[in-house]
Design a protein around this motif. Structure first.
Motif, PDB file in Angstrom:
ATOM      1  N   ASN A   1       3.483  10.824   9.131  1.00 32.71           N
ATOM      2  CA  ASN A   1       2.805  10.050   8.180  1.00 32.71           C
ATOM      3  C   ASN A   1       1.677  10.553   8.847  1.00 32.71           C
ATOM      4  OD1 ASN A   1       5.378   8.287   6.288  1.00 32.71           O
ATOM      5  ND2 ASN A   1       5.826   8.077   8.908  1.00 32.71           N
ATOM      6  N   ARG A   2       1.020  10.144   7.873  1.00 29.27           N
ATOM      7  CA  ARG A   2      -0.500  10.344   8.088  1.00 29.27           C
ATOM      8  C   ARG A   2      -1.916   9.462   7.425  1.00 29.27           C
ATOM      9  NH1 ARG A   2      -1.782  16.546   5.873  1.00 29.27           N
ATOM     10  NH2 ARG A   2      -0.709  17.735   7.598  1.00 29.27           N
TER      11      ARG A   2
ATOM     12  N   TYR B   1      -0.671   4.326   5.592  1.00 34.86           N
ATOM     13  CA  TYR B   1      -0.197   6.084   6.412  1.00 34.86           C
ATOM     14  C   TYR B   1       0.512   6.728   4.577  1.00 34.86           C
ATOM     15  CZ  TYR B   1      -0.773   4.609  11.133  1.00 34.86           C
ATOM     16  OH  TYR B   1      -0.723   4.107  12.360  1.00 34.86           O
ATOM     17  N   ASP B   2       0.074   7.829   4.577  1.00 33.47           N
ATOM     18  CA  ASP B   2       0.029   8.621   3.606  1.00 33.47           C
ATOM     19  C   ASP B   2       1.736   8.994   3.944  1.00 33.47           C
ATOM     20  OD1 ASP B   2      -1.067   7.543   1.732  1.00 33.47           O
ATOM     21  OD2 ASP B   2      -2.196   9.342   2.194  1.00 33.47           O
ATOM     22  N   PRO B   3       3.088   9.168   3.505  1.00 34.03           N
ATOM     23  CA  PRO B   3       4.639  10.230   4.521  1.00 34.03           C
ATOM     24  C   PRO B   3       4.546  11.294   3.975  1.00 34.03           C
ATOM     25  CG  PRO B   3       4.741   8.541   2.398  1.00 34.03           C
ATOM     26  CD  PRO B   3       3.435   7.794   2.787  1.00 34.03           C
TER      27      PRO B   3
ATOM     28  N   GLN C   1       9.511  13.286  10.308  1.00 35.03           N
ATOM     29  CA  GLN C   1       9.056  12.297   9.633  1.00 35.03           C
ATOM     30  C   GLN C   1       7.569  12.517   9.999  1.00 35.03           C
ATOM     31  OE1 GLN C   1       9.568  11.613   5.953  1.00 35.03           O
ATOM     32  NE2 GLN C   1       7.790  11.080   6.278  1.00 35.03           N
TER      33      GLN C   1
END
Length: 190
Positions: free
Chosen positions: A165-166, A176-178, A163
């Motif tokens: 997250n950026r 954080y964008d998953p 997973q």
């Protein structure tokens, strides 16, 4: 020294799905591609994995199998952009598109178009003892199918989920964008 995870922005992209850098890097680590290896990238999309595989198999060959004509065009444009002459595009659907391939060292499966059983049968024929497969899956159905399909085959099977997250900036904060979770399976022929 070979490093993996070319930035996503480096690739020429269209509307064809692309494996993201973090996942691509882990796929390459698990594939363990050597300089003289022959690799098949099935469901190659934009060719991002094919590009990284061709860089690792600098004296070998990569066979990029993709059914979408736009994907084939993007693979060829990306191969040209990265100056790679060892990528061979094959437009078609596996396993039929695998006909005529030489013996392989690594098979990477990013899409099966519902043909997982037949693709694995063909990959099993093309891989020697010690040959490796790496499969990615984003749906629960595909993860279950992979586990079922390897039962009784002469492969060791391992798997895990990633997973990512950026981090992105939003005003004075960071969020954080998953990205969608991805399951990665590795198999070695015994």
């Amino acid at each position: 020294m070979q490093t993996f995870g070319i930035r996503d922005e480096e690739f020429i992209r269209g509307k064809v799905p692309m494996t993201k850098a973090e996942i691509r890097a882990m796929v390459m680590v698990k594939a363990g591609i050597r300089p003289t290896d022959r690799v098949a990238d099935i469901g190659a999309g934009t060719g991002s994995i094919s590009i990284e595989a061709a860089l690792a198999a600098s004296e070998g060959d990569v066979y990029s199998i993709e059914r979408n004509p736009e994907g084939i065009r993007l693979i060829e444009e990306n191969a040209e952009k990265f100056g790679l002459k060892n990528i061979h595009t094959i437009q078609g659907t596996a396993p039929e598109a695998m006909d005529g391939l030489p013996p392989l060292n690594v098979v990477i499966i990013g899409g099966s178009s519902g043909n997982m059983h037949a693709i694995l049968d063909r990959a099993e024929e093309l891989l020697p003892k010690g040959g490796r497969m790496v499969l990615t899956a984003v749906t629960a159905e595909t993860t279950g199918e992979v586990v079922r399909e390897f039962q009784g085959r002469p492969f060791t099977l391992e798997g895990f989920q990633m997973q990512i997250n950026r981090l992105r900036k939003l005003g004075r904060y960071h969020l954080y964008d998953p990205l969608s979770p991805v399951f990665i399976f590795t198999a070695e022929k015994i």
